[in-house]
Write a protein that holds these residues in place. Sequence first.
Motif, PDB file in Angstrom:
ATOM      1  N   PHE A 117       0.827  -1.207   0.000  1.00  0.00           N
ATOM      2  CA  PHE A 117       0.000   0.000   0.000  1.00  0.00           C
ATOM      3  C   PHE A 117       0.861   1.257   0.000  1.00  0.00           C
ATOM      4  N   SER A 118       1.970   1.215   0.718  1.00  0.00           N
ATOM      5  CA  SER A 118       2.883   2.357   0.722  1.00  0.00           C
ATOM      6  C   SER A 118       3.466   2.603  -0.659  1.00  0.00           C
ATOM      7  N   GLU A 119       3.793   1.517  -1.357  1.00  0.00           N
ATOM      8  CA  GLU A 119       4.334   1.661  -2.710  1.00  0.00           C
ATOM      9  C   GLU A 119       3.308   2.279  -3.658  1.00  0.00           C
ATOM     10  N   ILE A 120       2.048   1.894  -3.502  1.00  0.00           N
ATOM     11  CA  ILE A 120       0.991   2.456  -4.358  1.00  0.00           C
ATOM     12  C   ILE A 120       0.809   3.943  -4.083  1.00  0.00           C
ATOM     13  N   LEU A 121       0.740   4.308  -2.811  1.00  0.00           N
ATOM     14  CA  LEU A 121       0.475   5.703  -2.438  1.00  0.00           C
ATOM     15  C   LEU A 121       1.658   6.616  -2.726  1.00  0.00           C
ATOM     16  N   ASN A 122       2.855   6.061  -2.816  1.00  0.00           N
ATOM     17  CA  ASN A 122       4.044   6.876  -3.078  1.00  0.00           C
ATOM     18  C   ASN A 122       4.485   6.815  -4.539  1.00  0.00           C
ATOM     19  N   SER A 123       3.714   6.140  -5.369  1.00  0.00           N
ATOM     20  CA  SER A 123       4.066   6.006  -6.789  1.00  0.00           C
ATOM     21  C   SER A 123       3.127   6.877  -7.627  1.00  0.00           C
ATOM     22  N   SER A 124       3.683   7.819  -8.341  1.00  0.00           N
ATOM     23  CA  SER A 124       2.872   8.664  -9.217  1.00  0.00           C
ATOM     24  C   SER A 124       2.260   7.840 -10.348  1.00  0.00           C
ATOM     25  N   PHE A 125       2.915   6.753 -10.715  1.00  0.00           N
ATOM     26  CA  PHE A 125       2.418   5.891 -11.791  1.00  0.00           C
ATOM     27  C   PHE A 125       1.110   5.212 -11.374  1.00  0.00           C
ATOM     28  N   TYR A 126       1.077   4.635 -10.180  1.00  0.00           N
ATOM     29  CA  TYR A 126      -0.132   3.964  -9.711  1.00  0.00           C
ATOM     30  C   TYR A 126      -1.214   4.972  -9.314  1.00  0.00           C
ATOM     31  N   LEU A 127      -0.827   6.106  -8.780  1.00  0.00           N
ATOM     32  CA  LEU A 127      -1.804   7.149  -8.466  1.00  0.00           C
ATOM     33  C   LEU A 127      -2.462   7.680  -9.737  1.00  0.00           C
ATOM     34  N   GLN A 128      -1.670   7.767 -10.811  1.00  0.00           N
ATOM     35  CA  GLN A 128      -2.255   8.179 -12.098  1.00  0.00           C
ATOM     36  C   GLN A 128      -3.245   7.134 -12.588  1.00  0.00           C
ATOM     37  N   ALA A 129      -2.938   5.858 -12.417  1.00  0.00           N
ATOM     38  CA  ALA A 129      -3.862   4.796 -12.820  1.00  0.00           C
ATOM     39  C   ALA A 129      -5.171   4.892 -12.038  1.00  0.00           C
ATOM     40  N   ILE A 130      -5.066   5.168 -10.742  1.00  0.00           N
ATOM     41  CA  ILE A 130      -6.268   5.314  -9.917  1.00  0.00           C
ATOM     42  C   ILE A 130      -7.084   6.517 -10.372  1.00  0.00           C
ATOM     43  N   ARG A 131      -6.408   7.635 -10.643  1.00  0.00           N
ATOM     44  CA  ARG A 131      -7.115   8.836 -11.076  1.00  0.00           C
ATOM     45  C   ARG A 131      -7.799   8.632 -12.423  1.00  0.00           C
ATOM     46  N   TYR A 132      -7.094   8.024 -13.378  1.00  0.00           N
ATOM     47  CA  TYR A 132      -7.700   7.770 -14.690  1.00  0.00           C
ATOM     48  C   TYR A 132      -8.900   6.825 -14.570  1.00  0.00           C
TER      49      TYR A 132
ATOM     50  N   ALA B 162     -17.859   0.097 -14.980  1.00  0.00           N
ATOM     51  CA  ALA B 162     -16.810   0.818 -15.691  1.00  0.00           C
ATOM     52  C   ALA B 162     -15.447   0.675 -15.022  1.00  0.00           C
ATOM     53  N   ILE B 163     -15.429   0.770 -13.696  1.00  0.00           N
ATOM     54  CA  ILE B 163     -14.131   0.796 -13.017  1.00  0.00           C
ATOM     55  C   ILE B 163     -13.448  -0.571 -13.051  1.00  0.00           C
ATOM     56  N   GLY B 164     -14.222  -1.637 -13.248  1.00  0.00           N
ATOM     57  CA  GLY B 164     -13.627  -2.965 -13.319  1.00  0.00           C
ATOM     58  C   GLY B 164     -13.463  -3.497 -14.730  1.00  0.00           C
TER      59      GLY B 164
ATOM     60  N   THR C  45      -6.106  -0.569 -26.488  1.00  0.00           N
ATOM     61  CA  THR C  45      -4.804   0.077 -26.313  1.00  0.00           C
ATOM     62  C   THR C  45      -3.657  -0.907 -26.151  1.00  0.00           C
ATOM     63  N   SER C  46      -3.946  -2.199 -26.276  1.00  0.00           N
ATOM     64  CA  SER C  46      -2.925  -3.245 -26.080  1.00  0.00           C
ATOM     65  C   SER C  46      -2.287  -3.162 -24.700  1.00  0.00           C
ATOM     66  N   GLY C  47      -3.060  -2.717 -23.719  1.00  0.00           N
ATOM     67  CA  GLY C  47      -2.571  -2.638 -22.352  1.00  0.00           C
ATOM     68  C   GLY C  47      -1.668  -1.459 -22.074  1.00  0.00           C
ATOM     69  N   ASN C  48      -1.669  -0.439 -22.949  1.00  0.00           N
ATOM     70  CA  ASN C  48      -0.765   0.701 -22.787  1.00  0.00           C
ATOM     71  C   ASN C  48      -1.416   1.891 -22.102  1.00  0.00           C
ATOM     72  N   PHE C  49      -2.708   1.820 -21.816  1.00  0.00           N
ATOM     73  CA  PHE C  49      -3.364   2.923 -21.111  1.00  0.00           C
ATOM     74  C   PHE C  49      -3.348   2.618 -19.617  1.00  0.00           C
ATOM     75  N   ASN C  50      -3.008   3.615 -18.845  1.00  0.00           N
ATOM     76  CA  ASN C  50      -2.736   3.407 -17.420  1.00  0.00           C
ATOM     77  C   ASN C  50      -4.015   3.516 -16.584  1.00  0.00           C
ATOM     78  N   VAL C  51      -4.673   2.381 -16.390  1.00  0.00           N
ATOM     79  CA  VAL C  51      -5.809   2.287 -15.474  1.00  0.00           C
ATOM     80  C   VAL C  51      -5.563   1.099 -14.543  1.00  0.00           C
ATOM     81  N   VAL C  52      -6.309   1.049 -13.448  1.00  0.00           N
ATOM     82  CA  VAL C  52      -6.053   0.040 -12.418  1.00  0.00           C
ATOM     83  C   VAL C  52      -6.222  -1.394 -12.935  1.00  0.00           C
ATOM     84  N   PRO C  53      -7.307  -1.743 -13.665  1.00  0.00           N
ATOM     85  CA  PRO C  53      -7.412  -3.131 -14.157  1.00  0.00           C
ATOM     86  C   PRO C  53      -6.241  -3.553 -15.035  1.00  0.00           C
ATOM     87  N   ILE C  54      -5.726  -2.630 -15.857  1.00  0.00           N
ATOM     88  CA  ILE C  54      -4.571  -2.954 -16.698  1.00  0.00           C
ATOM     89  C   ILE C  54      -3.335  -3.201 -15.839  1.00  0.00           C
TER      90      ILE C  54
END
Length: 278
Positions: free
Chosen positions: A46-61, A210-212, A221-230
């Motif tokens: 959980f710390s890695e997710i909250l401190n990673s801009s990459f995963y936070l961007q996936a959550i936001r998208y 939608a979120i799942g 997108t061949s898995g190139n779009f940054n969302v949580v399921p991907i």
Amino acid sequence: MKGKWLAVSVTLPFLLFFFAFQIVPLIWIVLNSFQIEDGGWGLQNFSEILNSSFYLQAIRYSLEIAIWSSLFGLVIALFGSYSLSAVRPSRIGDFILSFNSMTSNFSGIPLAFAFIILLGANGAVNLLLRHYQFETIDIYSKVGIIIIYTYFQIPLAVLLLYPAFEGLKKEWQEAAALLGANVAAYWCRIAVPVLMPALLGTLVILFANAIGAYATIYALTSGNFNVVPIRIGALVSGDIFLNPYLASALSLFLIGLMLLVTVIHRWLSKRYNYQDKG
């Protein structure tokens, strides 16, 4: 007593399947989300997710796509369900309802392929727009993905909202008109309050849908779009690196988010019902 044992024996297979395919995977996700890849237990995932801009961007998208597609789908389905209830019973109404039921299953890879043919970089519609020097539509962007998600949200929302419109009686509008209420007053004071539980419930289901969603956006997108399921799929399949524990933590986030949305929905429904009775 015999009837109770019969009811239990009939329900038991369902309970076994529910436990095996719902409860056990959920327990596995919860336990693994607290397990560290190098061994041991903790909150490192959980710390890695909250401190990673990459995963936070996936959550936001994921949130942006789910929220906007759910709202757009709900509004369009609201007008569509009203129109459908107005033309039924008739042949064209029955045809539209049957067609809507069929398109509600049109999602995933076939839907992505259809949109690529129509609105891809060399899709038929974009070629036509480019020929007449109009701006083309980029379905591979966030806006394009919201359009695609809205498309498969509409038939599901119509299926959920249409029975609620069937519950509106024409006599209510006639009685409101006799009492001096115009069309706007009828919808604000009578129709919308009656439809509100169905609207809130439909919005929650559309948000979860939608979120799942995974297959459509992966095929598009061949898995190139940054969302949580991907990201979960990539962590489980090992496309970048294999880390099922981090994937479990992301999955637990989605579960917690859906629980939060469900709690808010129930709170709003109870509050609305209390005000309506009052």
